[in-house]
Structures are given as C-alpha cells and as structure tokens.
Scaffold this active site. Structure first.
Site, PDB file in Angstrom:
ATOM      1  N   ARG A 114       0.926  -1.321  -0.012  1.00 21.23           N
ATOM      2  CA  ARG A 114      -0.074  -0.204  -0.026  1.00 21.23           C
ATOM      3  C   ARG A 114       0.805   1.300  -0.139  1.00 21.23           C
ATOM      4  NH1 ARG A 114      -3.942  -3.051   3.195  1.00 21.23           N
ATOM      5  NH2 ARG A 114      -5.351  -3.729   1.837  1.00 21.23           N
ATOM      6  N   LYS A 136       3.308  11.713 -11.239  1.00 18.52           N
ATOM      7  CA  LYS A 136       2.797  10.641 -12.174  1.00 18.52           C
ATOM      8  C   LYS A 136       3.568   9.541 -12.335  1.00 18.52           C
ATOM      9  CE  LYS A 136      -0.078  13.314 -15.610  1.00 18.52           C
ATOM     10  NZ  LYS A 136      -0.032  13.402 -17.030  1.00 18.52           N
ATOM     11  N   GLU A 178      10.857  18.009 -24.805  1.00 21.18           N
ATOM     12  CA  GLU A 178      10.177  18.539 -23.817  1.00 21.18           C
ATOM     13  C   GLU A 178      10.583  20.149 -23.273  1.00 21.18           C
ATOM     14  OE1 GLU A 178       7.367  17.276 -22.808  1.00 21.18           O
ATOM     15  OE2 GLU A 178       7.840  14.983 -23.436  1.00 21.18           O
ATOM     16  N   LYS A 214       7.809  23.372 -15.459  1.00 18.32           N
ATOM     17  CA  LYS A 214       6.943  22.163 -15.180  1.00 18.32           C
ATOM     18  C   LYS A 214       6.028  22.327 -13.590  1.00 18.32           C
ATOM     19  CE  LYS A 214       5.667  17.470 -15.362  1.00 18.32           C
ATOM     20  NZ  LYS A 214       5.738  15.856 -15.733  1.00 18.32           N
ATOM     21  N   GLU A 224      -4.344  17.341 -12.831  1.00 16.11           N
ATOM     22  CA  GLU A 224      -4.660  17.684 -13.965  1.00 16.11           C
ATOM     23  C   GLU A 224      -6.098  17.621 -14.307  1.00 16.11           C
ATOM     24  OE1 GLU A 224      -1.995  15.316 -16.889  1.00 16.11           O
ATOM     25  OE2 GLU A 224      -3.472  15.237 -18.330  1.00 16.11           O
ATOM     26  N   ARG A 228      -2.619  21.950 -15.960  1.00 19.31           N
ATOM     27  CA  ARG A 228      -1.615  20.723 -16.174  1.00 19.31           C
ATOM     28  C   ARG A 228      -1.845  20.099 -17.548  1.00 19.31           C
ATOM     29  NH1 ARG A 228       0.913  16.203 -11.971  1.00 19.31           N
ATOM     30  NH2 ARG A 228       2.200  15.399 -13.718  1.00 19.31           N
ATOM     31  N   ASN A 232       0.401  18.811 -22.065  1.00 20.33           N
ATOM     32  CA  ASN A 232       0.212  17.730 -23.269  1.00 20.33           C
ATOM     33  C   ASN A 232       0.455  18.329 -24.455  1.00 20.33           C
ATOM     34  OD1 ASN A 232      -0.463  15.698 -21.389  1.00 20.33           O
ATOM     35  ND2 ASN A 232      -2.508  16.443 -21.116  1.00 20.33           N
ATOM     36  N   HIS A 235       1.360  16.240 -27.403  1.00 18.49           N
ATOM     37  CA  HIS A 235       1.432  14.578 -26.837  1.00 18.49           C
ATOM     38  C   HIS A 235       0.300  14.019 -27.465  1.00 18.49           C
ATOM     39  CE1 HIS A 235       4.682  16.103 -24.294  1.00 18.49           C
ATOM     40  NE2 HIS A 235       4.885  14.786 -23.723  1.00 18.49           N
ATOM     41  N   HIS A 239       1.869  10.958 -28.896  1.00 15.69           N
ATOM     42  CA  HIS A 239       1.741   9.651 -28.221  1.00 15.69           C
ATOM     43  C   HIS A 239       1.349   8.665 -29.202  1.00 15.69           C
ATOM     44  CE1 HIS A 239       1.787  10.418 -23.641  1.00 15.69           C
ATOM     45  NE2 HIS A 239       2.964   9.807 -23.961  1.00 15.69           N
ATOM     46  N   HIS A 255      10.626   9.101 -27.261  1.00 19.76           N
ATOM     47  CA  HIS A 255       9.547   9.794 -26.704  1.00 19.76           C
ATOM     48  C   HIS A 255       9.544  11.100 -27.550  1.00 19.76           C
ATOM     49  CE1 HIS A 255       6.494  11.191 -24.325  1.00 19.76           C
ATOM     50  NE2 HIS A 255       7.066  12.119 -23.785  1.00 19.76           N
TER      51      HIS A 255
HETATM   52  N1  LIG Z   1       5.998  10.829 -15.213  1.00 20.87           N
HETATM   53  C1  LIG Z   1       5.865  11.777 -16.185  1.00 20.87           C
HETATM   54  O1  LIG Z   1       5.468  12.789 -15.979  1.00 20.87           O
HETATM   55  C2  LIG Z   1       6.457  11.437 -17.381  1.00 20.87           C
HETATM   56  C3  LIG Z   1       6.944  12.531 -18.437  1.00 20.87           C
HETATM   57  C4  LIG Z   1       7.380  12.394 -19.606  1.00 20.87           C
HETATM   58  C5  LIG Z   1       7.827  11.094 -19.979  1.00 20.87           C
HETATM   59  N2  LIG Z   1       7.466   9.983 -19.111  1.00 20.87           N
HETATM   60  C6  LIG Z   1       7.918   8.660 -19.619  1.00 20.87           C
HETATM   61  O2  LIG Z   1       9.227   8.579 -19.700  1.00 20.87           O
HETATM   62  C7  LIG Z   1       9.516   7.723 -20.488  1.00 20.87           C
HETATM   63  C8  LIG Z   1      10.676   8.123 -21.443  1.00 20.87           C
HETATM   64  O3  LIG Z   1      11.947   8.440 -20.658  1.00 20.87           O
HETATM   65  P1  LIG Z   1      13.400   8.345 -21.136  1.00 20.87           P
HETATM   66  O4  LIG Z   1      13.362   9.079 -22.478  1.00 20.87           O
HETATM   67  O5  LIG Z   1      14.168   8.726 -19.988  1.00 20.87           O
HETATM   68  O6  LIG Z   1      13.484   6.771 -21.364  1.00 20.87           O
HETATM   69  P2  LIG Z   1      14.310   5.526 -20.876  1.00 20.87           P
HETATM   70  O7  LIG Z   1      14.110   5.488 -19.304  1.00 20.87           O
HETATM   71  O8  LIG Z   1      13.841   4.372 -21.812  1.00 20.87           O
HETATM   72  O9  LIG Z   1      15.838   5.716 -21.149  1.00 20.87           O
HETATM   73  C9  LIG Z   1      16.432   5.873 -22.430  1.00 20.87           C
HETATM   74  C10 LIG Z   1      17.318   4.703 -22.383  1.00 20.87           C
HETATM   75  O10 LIG Z   1      18.546   5.543 -21.901  1.00 20.87           O
HETATM   76  C11 LIG Z   1      19.106   4.533 -21.034  1.00 20.87           C
HETATM   77  N3  LIG Z   1      19.866   5.413 -20.148  1.00 20.87           N
HETATM   78  C12 LIG Z   1      19.177   6.153 -19.014  1.00 20.87           C
HETATM   79  N4  LIG Z   1      20.144   6.996 -18.284  1.00 20.87           N
HETATM   80  C13 LIG Z   1      21.262   6.764 -18.872  1.00 20.87           C
HETATM   81  C14 LIG Z   1      22.551   7.336 -18.703  1.00 20.87           C
HETATM   82  N5  LIG Z   1      22.736   8.432 -17.956  1.00 20.87           N
HETATM   83  N6  LIG Z   1      23.515   6.870 -19.630  1.00 20.87           N
HETATM   84  C15 LIG Z   1      23.466   5.866 -20.525  1.00 20.87           C
HETATM   85  N7  LIG Z   1      22.192   5.532 -20.987  1.00 20.87           N
HETATM   86  C16 LIG Z   1      21.190   5.664 -19.872  1.00 20.87           C
HETATM   87  C17 LIG Z   1      18.090   3.671 -20.682  1.00 20.87           C
HETATM   88  O11 LIG Z   1      18.604   2.308 -20.165  1.00 20.87           O
HETATM   89  C18 LIG Z   1      17.280   3.665 -22.076  1.00 20.87           C
HETATM   90  O12 LIG Z   1      17.978   2.659 -22.696  1.00 20.87           O
HETATM   91  C19 LIG Z   1       8.331   7.137 -21.198  1.00 20.87           C
HETATM   92  O13 LIG Z   1       7.793   5.970 -20.794  1.00 20.87           O
HETATM   93  C20 LIG Z   1       7.436   8.241 -20.727  1.00 20.87           C
HETATM   94  O14 LIG Z   1       6.069   7.701 -20.782  1.00 20.87           O
HETATM   95  C21 LIG Z   1       6.986  10.199 -17.929  1.00 20.87           C
END
Ligand SMILES: NC(=O)c1ccc[n+]([C@@H]2O[C@H](COP(=O)([O-])OP(=O)(O)OC[C@H]3O[C@@H](n4cnc5c(N)ncnc54)[C@H](O)[C@@H]3O)[C@@H](O)[C@H]2O)c1
Length: 355
Positions: A114, A136, A178, A214, A224, A228, A232, A235, A239, A255
């Site tokens: 929980r 999120k 972003e 942000k 949201e 907020r 998007n 997006h 997306h 992304h």
């Molecule tokens: N919660 C939120 O508000 C929010 C906002 C935007 C995006 N997201 C989510 O974030 C995700 C995308 O995030 P991302 O682009 O960071 O992707 P990711 O976590 O897949 O990282 C991208 C790649 O980089 C590698 N990596 C990470 N840090 C590294 C480093 N320092 N050195 C070398 N390699 C490294 C990872 O292993 C992966 O292969 C999506 O799932 C998206 O939905 C969430």
C-alpha cells in the site's frame, strides 16, 4: 541553485548526489533498494558509488531497459524482488534511471504494501526535465502508454547533469523535445533562449528553468483538472505516433522525437482553432525540423494512429482532447478537435516534413 519546492518534496540540483547522501543519513529507512536498468547499472551506479561511498547496505533490482518493458510483468518482477529481499513498509526505493525506471519504480513503490517511500534520481535529459516532477507514476498496458498508474509524490528528486555524459546524442535530442515544449507553452523568452543552445551541451540553468516551468504547473494543478493539461501540447498526436512506431518500426521513434512531430501537427491545429499565427507556425516548424529528425509518416498509418488517439487519457465523452497554442509562450487546453481536422494536421506534417 536553490532546490525547487514541489508538492511536499524538494528537487535538488548541482551537488545533488551529496544531497542524496544527506537525505539517506538523516532518514531511518529499514532497507534501501535501487531500481536500475542494465544501462544505468553500468553508467550511473558507479557515480552513486563515487558520491555515496559510505552507502554499503542496499540491494539493487535491475530490469531490462526500454519502453517495451514498462509493463505489469516487469512490475511483478520488482514487487517479487522487494518481497524476496525482505522489504517492509519502512523501506525506500531509489529509482535510478530514465523515465521508464522513474515511472515504473514510482508505480511499484506506490502500490507495494500500500505504498513505500521512493525518491527519483533521473538519469536522462527527458526524465530530468519532465518525468521526475509531478508525481505521475505508471506502466503501459499492451500498446496503450501510461494507462495504469497513480499520482504519488516522491520524497525527493535529485538531478545531476553528470549522468548525462554517458547518454547518446539521440537521447539528448529526445529530451530536448520537452524543453522546447516548455518554452512554447509557457515562456516565450525561454523558447528563444533555448534556440541558442545545442541539445548536446545543455547548461544546468536550462534544466532548472524547465523543471521550474513544469513544477509551477503541476503545483497549481496536481491532478490534471485544468492547467496541467497544457503540458500535453504535442502529446495527443505525438503519443499516438510513438505507439504506432513502437509497434511497427524496427528502430522506433524516441519519446521526444514523437513529441516533436506532435508539436508540428498541433501547432498547425493551433492556427486553425486558436490564435497562433501562420508566421509563428512557420517559425516553429522550421526550428523543430532543424533540431529533430523528420519521420516518414505514411497515409496508410493514419487509421491506426487515429485508433491510438481515441484511447488517449485526455479524451472526454468520446472526443479527442488537445492543448493548443494561443501564441508562442501561451497555451490553452480542453480543446476537442474533429477527426477530419486531425487527419489534416497529419497531412500537413507529410507536406512540410514527411518524405
Ligand atoms: N511521469 C511523467 O510525468 C513522465 C513525463 C515524460 C515522460 N515520461 C515517461 O518517460 C519515459 C521515457 O523516458 P526516457 O526517455 O528517459 O526513456 P528510458 O528510461 O527508456 O531511457 C532511455 C534509454 O537511456 C538509457 N539510459 C538512462 N540513463 C542513462 C545514462 N545516464 N547513460 C546512458 N544510458 C542511459 C536507458 O537504459 C534507456 O535505454 C516514457 O515511458 C514516458 O512515458 C513520464
């Protein structure tokens, strides 16, 4: 740089790994776990070892990298490992990774027994400027992104640009998407300031300003309900195209690349439905195309992309919801656009950027 205060937690910059050490020293967690993926184990754990030499009593839960693993199966794996390693309600999960790890780790922590405490140590540019703040958490279900999740705030966020040194140029450009969005929706001066820098050499002041933008929005509207939704921008279409690409392309869009495409389409819709001018649209398209790769968007993919859009969480009463620009630096939300116009925006992308 002073920490940024969010909904009940602080976001640390600069010397943030020293701040993480202090955070751990001053807390009394029964057990500490790191959630990593193969890449962050290799590139980021050594920095933890360097800055937190006194930390020796922890377990690492490592998962495979990639969006395709942000799912319930991997989450079950995390919960199981927490159980096997004897995690109790007074344990801490440190999510060390990109947005996949911070989203999935946040979700796993917010539901395990929980809810146990977690902190975010975002290691990609994208997760530093976006995924790390706002509370999120979530996972994908089948091909629907982030459809399962919670709003749960971390105990703290620690942002260090040191992690970015091992990131590929393509990942840096993706995160930059972003940053560009933050300028477009909220701060015209910042948008032009961002244009003077290269995604491969991001000053920490830029990351700070993006988190500030942000954070302001998510602090005013944590769940949201209104403002907020401006985050998007780009997006709704982005997306859907990202999901399509993940399912169909051998080298899928990242992304931020998908969001760049989405911003072009949604800037077009902003001219049709809001007060964005054609001049501003042309300016935005020119800049985005200069920084981000074009995507070969085929007309045969439109039905699938529309289908993904219909499953978007932002929809209401069967209508597809958008956040559209009033001008560079000013964004509206809750705009419901007809399918015909959405298709026109995809055709517009083909015209200006498609091959
Ligand atoms: N919660 C939120 O508000 C929010 C906002 C935007 C995006 N997201 C989510 O974030 C995700 C995308 O995030 P991302 O682009 O960071 O992707 P990711 O976590 O897949 O990282 C991208 C790649 O980089 C590698 N990596 C990470 N840090 C590294 C480093 N320092 N050195 C070398 N390699 C490294 C990872 O292993 C992966 O292969 C999506 O799932 C998206 O939905 C969430």
């Amino acid at each position: 740089m002073l920490p940024i205060e969010s909904n009940g937690y602080s976001v640390f910059f600069d010397n943030s790994l020293a701040e993480l050490a202090t955070f751990l020293r001053e807390s009394s967690y029964s057990k500490v776990f790191f959630l990593t993926d193969l890449n962050t184990s290799e590139h980021c754990m050594p920095l933890i070892g360097k800055y937190l030499p006194e930390l020796d009593n922890y377990d690492i839960i490592e998962v495979d990298p990639g969006e395709e693993n942000k799912n319930i199966d991997y989450c079950i794996g995390v919960w199981q490992m927490l159980l096997d390693f004897g995690a109790d309600r007074n344990s801490l999960l440190i999510n060390l990774g990109g947005g996949v790890i911070t989203d999935m780790g946040g979700f796993a922590a917010s539901t395990f027994k929980r809810g146990i405490d977690f902190v975010q140590v975002p290691t990609t540019l994208l997760s530093q400027v976006d995924a790390s703040v706002g509370g999120k958490t979530g996972i994908d279900l089948g091909s629907i992104k982030n459809i399962i999740g919670t709003f749960t705030q971390p105990k703290a966020v620690f942002i260090s640009t040191e992690f970015l040194k091992s990131l590929s140029a393509r990942q840096l450009v993706s995160g930059f998407g972003e940053i560009v969005k933050h300028g477009l929706i909220a701060d015209r001066d910042y948008y032009y300031q961002v244009q003077k820098i290269s995604p491969e050499e991001i000053p920490s002041e830029i990351i700070y300003r993006s988190v500030e933008i942000k954070n302001k929005v998510v602090t005013i509207d944590p769940f949201e309900k209104g403002l907020r939704k401006t985050l998007n921008f780009g997006h709704t279409i982005g997306h859907a195209v990202e999901t399509f690409s993940l399912k169909n392309d051998s080298d899928p869009l990242l992304h931020g690349e998908a969001i760049a495409l989405g911003m072009i389409c949604e800037a077009y819709l902003s001219v049709k439905h809001n007060t964005l001018t054609e001049n501003e649209l042309n300016e935005i398209v020119q800049y985005i195309r200069k920084v981000f790769p074009d995507y070969p968007l085929h007309t045969s993919s439109f039905p699938a992309i529309m289908e993904f859009m219909k499953n978007d969480k932002k929809n209401s009463n069967g209508q597809i919801g958008f956040a559209l620009l009033n001008a560079i630096g000013d964004c509206g939300y809750n705009q419901f656009i007809e399918e015909e116009h959405i298709l026109q925006s995809l055709e517009y992308y083909q015209l200006v950027a498609g091959k």
